[in-house]
Design a protein around this motif. Structure first.
Motif, mmCIF file in Angstrom:
data_model
loop_
_atom_site.group_PDB
_atom_site.id
_atom_site.type_symbol
_atom_site.label_atom_id
_atom_site.label_comp_id
_atom_site.label_asym_id
_atom_site.label_seq_id
_atom_site.Cartn_x
_atom_site.Cartn_y
_atom_site.Cartn_z
ATOM 1 N N ALA A 23 13.242 -2.653 -16.866
ATOM 2 C CA ALA A 23 12.065 -2.252 -16.097
ATOM 3 C C ALA A 23 10.802 -2.457 -16.925
ATOM 4 N N TYR A 24 9.809 -3.052 -16.315
ATOM 5 C CA TYR A 24 8.478 -3.177 -16.922
ATOM 6 C C TYR A 24 7.464 -3.121 -15.802
ATOM 7 N N GLY A 25 6.212 -3.014 -16.158
ATOM 8 C CA GLY A 25 5.164 -2.762 -15.175
ATOM 9 C C GLY A 25 5.203 -3.671 -13.960
ATOM 10 N N LEU A 26 5.256 -4.975 -14.187
ATOM 11 C CA LEU A 26 5.202 -5.913 -13.066
ATOM 12 C C LEU A 26 6.477 -5.858 -12.224
ATOM 13 N N SER A 27 7.636 -5.694 -12.863
ATOM 14 C CA SER A 27 8.880 -5.644 -12.083
ATOM 15 C C SER A 27 8.904 -4.413 -11.175
ATOM 16 N N ILE A 28 8.355 -3.314 -11.660
ATOM 17 C CA ILE A 28 8.298 -2.097 -10.852
ATOM 18 C C ILE A 28 7.285 -2.255 -9.725
ATOM 19 N N THR A 29 6.141 -2.843 -10.033
ATOM 20 C CA THR A 29 5.121 -3.097 -9.008
ATOM 21 C C THR A 29 5.695 -3.941 -7.876
ATOM 22 N N LYS A 30 6.379 -5.014 -8.232
ATOM 23 C CA LYS A 30 6.976 -5.898 -7.217
ATOM 24 C C LYS A 30 8.054 -5.174 -6.422
ATOM 25 N N ALA A 31 8.854 -4.353 -7.096
ATOM 26 C CA ALA A 31 9.912 -3.622 -6.399
ATOM 27 C C ALA A 31 9.342 -2.622 -5.394
ATOM 28 N N ILE A 32 8.258 -1.959 -5.756
ATOM 29 C CA ILE A 32 7.620 -1.017 -4.824
ATOM 30 C C ILE A 32 7.120 -1.779 -3.598
ATOM 31 N N GLU A 33 6.489 -2.916 -3.846
ATOM 32 C CA GLU A 33 5.975 -3.714 -2.727
ATOM 33 C C GLU A 33 7.113 -4.242 -1.860
ATOM 34 N N ASP A 34 8.197 -4.732 -2.488
ATOM 35 C CA ASP A 34 9.316 -5.309 -1.737
ATOM 36 C C ASP A 34 10.179 -4.260 -1.058
ATOM 37 N N LEU A 36 9.568 -0.869 -0.583
ATOM 38 C CA LEU A 36 8.904 0.164 0.210
ATOM 39 C C LEU A 36 7.786 -0.384 1.093
ATOM 40 N N ASN A 37 7.531 -1.689 0.984
ATOM 41 C CA ASN A 37 6.455 -2.313 1.752
ATOM 42 C C ASN A 37 5.148 -1.545 1.540
ATOM 43 N N ARG A 38 4.865 -1.259 0.293
ATOM 44 C CA ARG A 38 3.706 -0.445 -0.081
ATOM 45 C C ARG A 38 2.909 -1.193 -1.142
ATOM 46 N N ALA A 39 1.639 -1.372 -0.912
ATOM 47 C CA ALA A 39 0.779 -2.062 -1.876
ATOM 48 C C ALA A 39 0.388 -1.106 -3.001
ATOM 49 N N VAL A 40 0.595 -1.543 -4.232
ATOM 50 C CA VAL A 40 0.205 -0.761 -5.404
ATOM 51 C C VAL A 40 -0.406 -1.702 -6.431
ATOM 52 N N THR A 41 -1.182 -1.128 -7.319
ATOM 53 C CA THR A 41 -1.753 -1.935 -8.390
ATOM 54 C C THR A 41 -0.895 -1.790 -9.642
ATOM 55 N N LEU A 42 -0.931 -2.825 -10.459
ATOM 56 C CA LEU A 42 -0.215 -2.791 -11.720
ATOM 57 C C LEU A 42 -0.723 -1.652 -12.601
ATOM 58 N N SER A 43 -2.024 -1.405 -12.562
ATOM 59 C CA SER A 43 -2.576 -0.339 -13.403
ATOM 60 C C SER A 43 -2.073 1.046 -12.969
ATOM 61 N N SER A 44 -1.867 1.263 -11.673
ATOM 62 C CA SER A 44 -1.338 2.564 -11.226
ATOM 63 C C SER A 44 0.108 2.744 -11.684
ATOM 64 N N VAL A 45 0.868 1.662 -11.702
ATOM 65 C CA VAL A 45 2.247 1.734 -12.188
ATOM 66 C C VAL A 45 2.247 2.014 -13.690
ATOM 67 N N HIS A 46 1.387 1.312 -14.437
ATOM 68 C CA HIS A 46 1.306 1.565 -15.881
ATOM 69 C C HIS A 46 0.902 3.010 -16.164
ATOM 70 N N THR A 47 -0.057 3.530 -15.421
ATOM 71 C CA THR A 47 -0.477 4.923 -15.606
ATOM 72 C C THR A 47 0.699 5.865 -15.389
ATOM 73 N N ALA A 48 1.467 5.634 -14.329
ATOM 74 C CA ALA A 48 2.633 6.484 -14.047
ATOM 75 C C ALA A 48 3.681 6.350 -15.149
ATOM 76 N N LEU A 49 3.911 5.134 -15.627
ATOM 77 C CA LEU A 49 4.895 4.931 -16.693
ATOM 78 C C LEU A 49 4.503 5.680 -17.969
ATOM 79 N N TYR A 50 3.245 5.609 -18.330
ATOM 80 C CA TYR A 50 2.793 6.291 -19.546
ATOM 81 C C TYR A 50 2.830 7.809 -19.375
ATOM 82 N N ARG A 51 2.547 8.274 -18.164
ATOM 83 C CA ARG A 51 2.647 9.714 -17.879
ATOM 84 C C ARG A 51 4.113 10.167 -17.990
#
Length: 107
Positions: A23-34, A36-51
């Motif tokens: 798992a890394y930022g972009l793979s998680i971003t793509k998985a959320i979009e694919d 859950l059909n939900r648009a997210v930004t890479l920066s929001s995923v990175h923020t969640a990962l660091y949290r």
């Protein structure tokens, strides 16, 4: 709840677990979009990962470089034992709440 997770944190943590050490930022971003059909930004995923890392639910390490990334290395995330407990607690709480809904309401 001992291990409180926000909704987006839970989604990210579930995907870290699902991608098992890859798992890394972009793979998680793509998985959320694919998934859950939900648009997210890479920066929001990175923020969640660091949290999640700050909370001890995930750990990260730097992976090897690749030519497809221009020699850059990616930060790979994996779920910790505490993260697994947090997911279990969240799953159990949701199931408990679902069990309170009369079947006629959701049929």
């Amino acid at each position: 709840m001992k291990y409180a997770l926000g909704e987006f944190e839970e989604i990210v943590l579930l995907l870290v677990a699902a991608q098992h050490d890859q798992a890394y930022g972009l793979s998680i971003t793509k998985a959320i979009e694919d998934q859950l059909n939900r648009a997210v930004t890479l920066s929001s995923v990175h923020t969640a990962l660091y949290r999640l890392e700050d909370k001890g639910f995930v750990q990260s390490q730097i992976g090897g470089s690749s030519t497809s990334r221009g020699g850059r290395r990616k930060r790979l995330f994996s779920i910790t034992a505490t993260g697994k407990l947090a997911l279990r607690e969240s799953h159990d709480a949701r199931n408990q709440l679902w069990s309170l809904i009369p079947k006629i309401i959701i049929e």
